[in-house]
Design a protein around this motif. Structure first.
Motif, PDB file in Angstrom:
ATOM      1  N   VAL A 257       5.347   5.965  11.992  1.00  0.00           N
ATOM      2  CA  VAL A 257       6.427   6.175  10.861  1.00  0.00           C
ATOM      3  C   VAL A 257       7.716   6.872  11.701  1.00  0.00           C
ATOM      4  O   VAL A 257       7.113   7.662  12.407  1.00  0.00           O
ATOM      5  CB  VAL A 257       5.995   7.114   9.959  1.00  0.00           C
ATOM      6  CG1 VAL A 257       6.878   7.399   8.816  1.00  0.00           C
ATOM      7  CG2 VAL A 257       4.798   6.564   9.187  1.00  0.00           C
ATOM      8  N   ALA A 258       8.971   6.320  11.738  1.00  0.00           N
ATOM      9  CA  ALA A 258       9.812   6.881  12.135  1.00  0.00           C
ATOM     10  C   ALA A 258      10.314   8.191  11.646  1.00  0.00           C
ATOM     11  O   ALA A 258       9.964   8.477  10.544  1.00  0.00           O
ATOM     12  CB  ALA A 258      11.138   5.868  12.254  1.00  0.00           C
ATOM     13  N   ALA A 259      10.911   8.970  12.608  1.00  0.00           N
ATOM     14  CA  ALA A 259      11.514  10.222  12.176  1.00  0.00           C
ATOM     15  C   ALA A 259      12.503  10.052  10.938  1.00  0.00           C
ATOM     16  O   ALA A 259      13.445   8.956  10.981  1.00  0.00           O
ATOM     17  CB  ALA A 259      12.216  10.933  13.330  1.00  0.00           C
ATOM     18  N   ASN A 260      12.646  10.990  10.188  1.00  0.00           N
ATOM     19  CA  ASN A 260      13.891  10.873   9.100  1.00  0.00           C
ATOM     20  C   ASN A 260      13.700   9.792   8.103  1.00  0.00           C
ATOM     21  O   ASN A 260      14.341   9.123   7.899  1.00  0.00           O
ATOM     22  CB  ASN A 260      15.211  10.954   9.612  1.00  0.00           C
ATOM     23  CG  ASN A 260      15.504  12.083  10.526  1.00  0.00           C
ATOM     24  OD1 ASN A 260      15.270  13.249   9.826  1.00  0.00           O
ATOM     25  ND2 ASN A 260      16.165  12.082  11.446  1.00  0.00           N
ATOM     26  N   SER A 261      12.068   9.565   7.840  1.00  0.00           N
ATOM     27  CA  SER A 261      11.918   8.237   6.979  1.00  0.00           C
ATOM     28  C   SER A 261      12.297   8.911   5.642  1.00  0.00           C
ATOM     29  O   SER A 261      11.820  10.262   5.293  1.00  0.00           O
ATOM     30  CB  SER A 261      10.408   7.919   7.211  1.00  0.00           C
ATOM     31  OG  SER A 261      10.191   7.263   8.247  1.00  0.00           O
ATOM     32  N   GLN A 262      12.376   8.111   4.609  1.00  0.00           N
ATOM     33  CA  GLN A 262      12.666   8.292   3.336  1.00  0.00           C
ATOM     34  C   GLN A 262      11.515   7.893   2.278  1.00  0.00           C
ATOM     35  O   GLN A 262      10.938   6.908   2.747  1.00  0.00           O
ATOM     36  CB  GLN A 262      13.920   7.645   2.751  1.00  0.00           C
ATOM     37  CG  GLN A 262      15.428   8.257   3.307  1.00  0.00           C
ATOM     38  CD  GLN A 262      15.558   9.645   2.832  1.00  0.00           C
ATOM     39  OE1 GLN A 262      14.922  10.361   2.041  1.00  0.00           O
ATOM     40  NE2 GLN A 262      16.870  10.243   3.174  1.00  0.00           N
TER      41      GLN A 262
ATOM     42  N   VAL B 206       0.997  -1.243   0.118  1.00  0.00           N
ATOM     43  CA  VAL B 206       0.040   0.089   0.047  1.00  0.00           C
ATOM     44  C   VAL B 206       0.872   1.128   0.072  1.00  0.00           C
ATOM     45  O   VAL B 206       1.977   1.379   0.616  1.00  0.00           O
ATOM     46  CB  VAL B 206      -1.015  -0.037   1.363  1.00  0.00           C
ATOM     47  CG1 VAL B 206      -0.229   0.074   2.563  1.00  0.00           C
ATOM     48  CG2 VAL B 206      -1.997   1.123   1.100  1.00  0.00           C
ATOM     49  N   THR B 207       0.775   2.260  -1.103  1.00  0.00           N
ATOM     50  CA  THR B 207       1.385   3.509  -1.013  1.00  0.00           C
ATOM     51  C   THR B 207       0.956   4.375  -0.217  1.00  0.00           C
ATOM     52  O   THR B 207      -0.292   4.738  -0.260  1.00  0.00           O
ATOM     53  CB  THR B 207       1.530   3.783  -2.434  1.00  0.00           C
ATOM     54  OG1 THR B 207       1.746   2.674  -3.155  1.00  0.00           O
ATOM     55  CG2 THR B 207       2.495   4.871  -2.627  1.00  0.00           C
ATOM     56  N   VAL B 208       1.736   4.944   1.031  1.00  0.00           N
ATOM     57  CA  VAL B 208       1.187   5.857   1.808  1.00  0.00           C
ATOM     58  C   VAL B 208       1.770   7.297   1.556  1.00  0.00           C
ATOM     59  O   VAL B 208       3.019   7.319   1.895  1.00  0.00           O
ATOM     60  CB  VAL B 208       1.693   5.135   3.381  1.00  0.00           C
ATOM     61  CG1 VAL B 208       1.399   6.232   4.354  1.00  0.00           C
ATOM     62  CG2 VAL B 208       1.121   3.861   3.565  1.00  0.00           C
ATOM     63  N   PRO B 209       0.939   8.037   1.460  1.00  0.00           N
ATOM     64  CA  PRO B 209       1.444   9.491   1.153  1.00  0.00           C
ATOM     65  C   PRO B 209       1.782  10.172   2.456  1.00  0.00           C
ATOM     66  O   PRO B 209       0.858   9.972   3.523  1.00  0.00           O
ATOM     67  CB  PRO B 209       0.221  10.293   0.513  1.00  0.00           C
ATOM     68  CG  PRO B 209      -0.696   9.103   0.289  1.00  0.00           C
ATOM     69  CD  PRO B 209      -0.447   8.214   1.076  1.00  0.00           C
ATOM     70  N   LEU B 210       2.783  10.737   2.712  1.00  0.00           N
ATOM     71  CA  LEU B 210       3.171  11.586   4.108  1.00  0.00           C
ATOM     72  C   LEU B 210       3.611  13.017   3.748  1.00  0.00           C
ATOM     73  O   LEU B 210       3.965  13.386   2.536  1.00  0.00           O
ATOM     74  CB  LEU B 210       4.558  10.939   4.680  1.00  0.00           C
ATOM     75  CG  LEU B 210       4.453   9.523   5.184  1.00  0.00           C
ATOM     76  CD1 LEU B 210       5.952   9.174   5.569  1.00  0.00           C
ATOM     77  CD2 LEU B 210       3.553   9.403   6.107  1.00  0.00           C
ATOM     78  N   ALA B 211       3.162  13.643   4.577  1.00  0.00           N
ATOM     79  CA  ALA B 211       3.639  15.229   4.517  1.00  0.00           C
ATOM     80  C   ALA B 211       5.164  15.342   4.623  1.00  0.00           C
ATOM     81  O   ALA B 211       5.525  14.474   5.332  1.00  0.00           O
ATOM     82  CB  ALA B 211       2.849  16.226   5.424  1.00  0.00           C
ATOM     83  N   PRO B 212       5.838  16.298   4.067  1.00  0.00           N
ATOM     84  CA  PRO B 212       7.217  16.486   4.506  1.00  0.00           C
ATOM     85  C   PRO B 212       7.590  16.482   5.943  1.00  0.00           C
ATOM     86  O   PRO B 212       8.637  15.741   6.457  1.00  0.00           O
ATOM     87  CB  PRO B 212       7.594  17.483   3.643  1.00  0.00           C
ATOM     88  CG  PRO B 212       6.382  18.020   2.638  1.00  0.00           C
ATOM     89  CD  PRO B 212       5.340  17.378   3.174  1.00  0.00           C
TER      90      PRO B 212
ATOM     91  N   LEU C 179       9.385  14.535  10.979  1.00  0.00           N
ATOM     92  CA  LEU C 179       9.392  14.298  12.525  1.00  0.00           C
ATOM     93  C   LEU C 179       9.069  12.946  12.938  1.00  0.00           C
ATOM     94  O   LEU C 179       9.024  12.642  14.311  1.00  0.00           O
ATOM     95  CB  LEU C 179       8.409  15.583  12.877  1.00  0.00           C
ATOM     96  CG  LEU C 179       8.688  16.840  12.405  1.00  0.00           C
ATOM     97  CD1 LEU C 179       7.517  17.699  12.833  1.00  0.00           C
ATOM     98  CD2 LEU C 179       9.908  17.429  13.220  1.00  0.00           C
ATOM     99  N   GLY C 180       8.358  12.082  12.026  1.00  0.00           N
ATOM    100  CA  GLY C 180       7.664  10.971  12.463  1.00  0.00           C
ATOM    101  C   GLY C 180       6.269  10.994  12.657  1.00  0.00           C
ATOM    102  O   GLY C 180       5.876  12.306  13.008  1.00  0.00           O
ATOM    103  N   ALA C 181       5.579   9.961  12.600  1.00  0.00           N
ATOM    104  CA  ALA C 181       4.169  10.421  12.801  1.00  0.00           C
ATOM    105  C   ALA C 181       3.406   8.983  13.127  1.00  0.00           C
ATOM    106  O   ALA C 181       3.985   7.847  12.806  1.00  0.00           O
ATOM    107  CB  ALA C 181       3.351  10.930  11.275  1.00  0.00           C
ATOM    108  N   LYS C 182       2.344   9.163  13.705  1.00  0.00           N
ATOM    109  CA  LYS C 182       1.381   7.881  13.808  1.00  0.00           C
ATOM    110  C   LYS C 182       0.283   8.074  12.841  1.00  0.00           C
ATOM    111  O   LYS C 182      -0.596   8.998  13.056  1.00  0.00           O
ATOM    112  CB  LYS C 182       0.666   7.840  15.262  1.00  0.00           C
ATOM    113  CG  LYS C 182       1.956   7.451  16.363  1.00  0.00           C
ATOM    114  CD  LYS C 182       1.250   6.980  17.560  1.00  0.00           C
ATOM    115  CE  LYS C 182       2.060   6.696  18.926  1.00  0.00           C
ATOM    116  NZ  LYS C 182       3.398   6.231  18.497  1.00  0.00           N
ATOM    117  N   ILE C 183       0.354   7.164  11.966  1.00  0.00           N
ATOM    118  CA  ILE C 183      -0.667   7.290  10.972  1.00  0.00           C
ATOM    119  C   ILE C 183      -1.709   5.781  11.031  1.00  0.00           C
ATOM    120  O   ILE C 183      -1.191   4.653  11.602  1.00  0.00           O
ATOM    121  CB  ILE C 183      -0.216   7.252   9.601  1.00  0.00           C
ATOM    122  CG1 ILE C 183       0.669   6.300   9.274  1.00  0.00           C
ATOM    123  CG2 ILE C 183       0.435   8.573   9.453  1.00  0.00           C
ATOM    124  CD1 ILE C 183       1.162   6.087   7.940  1.00  0.00           C
ATOM    125  N   THR C 184      -2.907   6.102  10.399  1.00  0.00           N
ATOM    126  CA  THR C 184      -3.759   4.932   9.977  1.00  0.00           C
ATOM    127  C   THR C 184      -3.644   4.390   8.713  1.00  0.00           C
ATOM    128  O   THR C 184      -3.668   5.144   7.813  1.00  0.00           O
ATOM    129  CB  THR C 184      -5.032   5.346  10.505  1.00  0.00           C
ATOM    130  OG1 THR C 184      -5.036   6.057  11.623  1.00  0.00           O
ATOM    131  CG2 THR C 184      -6.221   4.156  10.456  1.00  0.00           C
TER     132      THR C 184
END
Lengths: 101, 313
Positions: free
Chosen positions: B250-255, B222-228, B233-238
């Protein structure tokens, strides 16, 4: 309920496709179809996808008047082509997901 | 009925020798054989070529055909009828074992008396035809055994006439079916003749492309869009899965392009479940207000990051 099966035995294959056991052994020896199980040819069991390729092979052998070595090459290339097409579709789909918002 | 010019079909002159006929046939057969050429119309073209070859490769049949051709078939504009009282050698029973033989035109049948039932098959009737149909399956349906209604046409011979009859059938599709797999349903193909068995039905499984998930073997992506800033900063997403939603960190400094594995949320297999991969993608906001722009500017000054450092100067 309909009987649903994922395999076919050598005997059924011979009967249904009106093929001789010898011909199927030849097709297997050329690697065109691979039995799932069975040590002796009499016990061979094939998956249903093998049957699809086996039928193709028999048709090509008869209709194009080419020998089994050539048939095996054609089948191998057809299978590779099918796999590449599927992979290509997959990559295109992924690329699209990456490009589109 | 139209006269068929078999020489023209094979692209050989009427005085071509058997070697030239064979060469022409092989060339065209390689080009149009439906097993190697998926184009629409290839199969019909191949059948035409095979029919022409079936006649011209056999000296006896070729002589009969030539006689008819002389009789004027080729020059008539108003359709072809065999001469009154024409008796072909008849009793043609296709030889060679190719699978398209016997499926010849009316023109062929009017001259050679039809392919006729295969003598091998006459003893106790003959087995019904196998049929294969494409079976589209949604990814959600592969997680557990599902029941599907299958509708298909099968050829039936009634009073010597070939007819297509619609059949419908409820089928249990086992969990974990894969794209391209074929499922055999015993006895659900064409009806057998006499005491012979029915043919089988093959369901060719095709997984329907999903709006969210891509299939990689037993795994899903599944392709997950993230804001920059989420990537930074890392995020908790659904994240959606085939059977519901899950939380993902999502860990901080993800590529972008990084894949996070979610175990056991892929497709069903014979032994368990594959995995789901969250493929990260970084998306820019479509527009920014002046305040946000000022923040980006300040970030660009302070971050000290050159993404093209490897290119050198």
């Amino acid at each position: 309920m309909t009987e649903l099966v994922l395999s076919i035995s050598l005997r059924e294959l011979c009967q249904y496709e009106e093929l001789t056991e010898q011909l199927i052994v030849e097709v297997v020896e050329h690697g065109i179809a691979r039995p799932l199980a069975g040590h002796n040819s009499g016990d061979w069991v094939f998956d249903t996808t093998s049957v699809h390729w086996l039928r193709k092979a028999v048709r090509l052998h008869a209709d194009l008047e080419i020998d089994w070595v050539a048939v095996a090459m054609v089948i191998d290339l057809l299978q590779k082509n099918e796999a590449l097409q599927r992979q290509n579709q997959h990559f295109e789909q992924q690329l699209k997901r990456f490009r589109d918002g | 009925m139209d006269f068929k010019d078999y020489y023209k079909i094979l692209g050989v002159p009427p005085d071509a020798d058997s070697k030239a006929i064979k060469t022409a046939y092989r060339k065209l057969a390689r080009k149009y054989h439906p097993d190697v050429n998926p184009d629409e119309g290839a199969e019909d073209k191949f059948k035409e070529v095979a029919e022409a070859y079936e006649v011209l490769k056999d000296a006896g049949r070729r002589a009969e055909y030539d006689e008819l051709r002389q009789y004027g078939g080729a020059s008539r504009s108003g359709g072809f009828e065999p001469p009154p009282g024409w008796q072909g050698s008849g009793g043609f029973s296709g030889a060679g074992g190719g699978h398209f033989e016997g499926d010849f035109s009316d023109f062929f049948n009017s001259i050679f008396g039809g392919a006729g039932p295969d003598p091998r098959r006459q003893r106790s009737g003959f087995r019904g035809q196998d049929a294969e149909i494409e079976m589209p399956i949604f990814l959600e349906e592969t997680v557990e055994e599902t029941s599907k209604l299958v509708e298909y046409l099968i050829p039936v011979i009634e009073n010597g006439q070939m007819k297509e009859v619609k059949k419908s059938l409820r089928v249990k599709i086992p969990a974990g079916v894969q794209d391209g797999e074929r499922i055999r349903l015993k006895g659900q193909g064409g009806a057998g003749h006499g005491e012979a068995a029915n043919g089988d039905l093959y369901l060719h499984i095709r997984l329907v492309p999903h709006p969210l998930f891509d299939v990689e073997g037993h795994n899903l992506v599944v392709t997950v869009p993230l804001a920059p800033w989420e990537a930074a900063l890392g995020a908790k997403i659904t994240v959606p899965t085939l059977t519901g939603k899950i939380h993902l960190t999502v860990a901080a400094n993800s590529q972008a392009g990084q894949r996070l594995r979610i175990k056991g949320k892929g497709l069903a297999t014979k032994t368990g479940r594959g995995d789901l991969f969250a493929l990260l993608k970084i998306v820019m906001p479509p527009s920014v207000n002046s305040e946000a722009r000022a923040l980006w500017e300040s970030l660009s000054e302070k971050a000290g990051f050159d993404p093209r450092a490897q290119w050198g100067n």
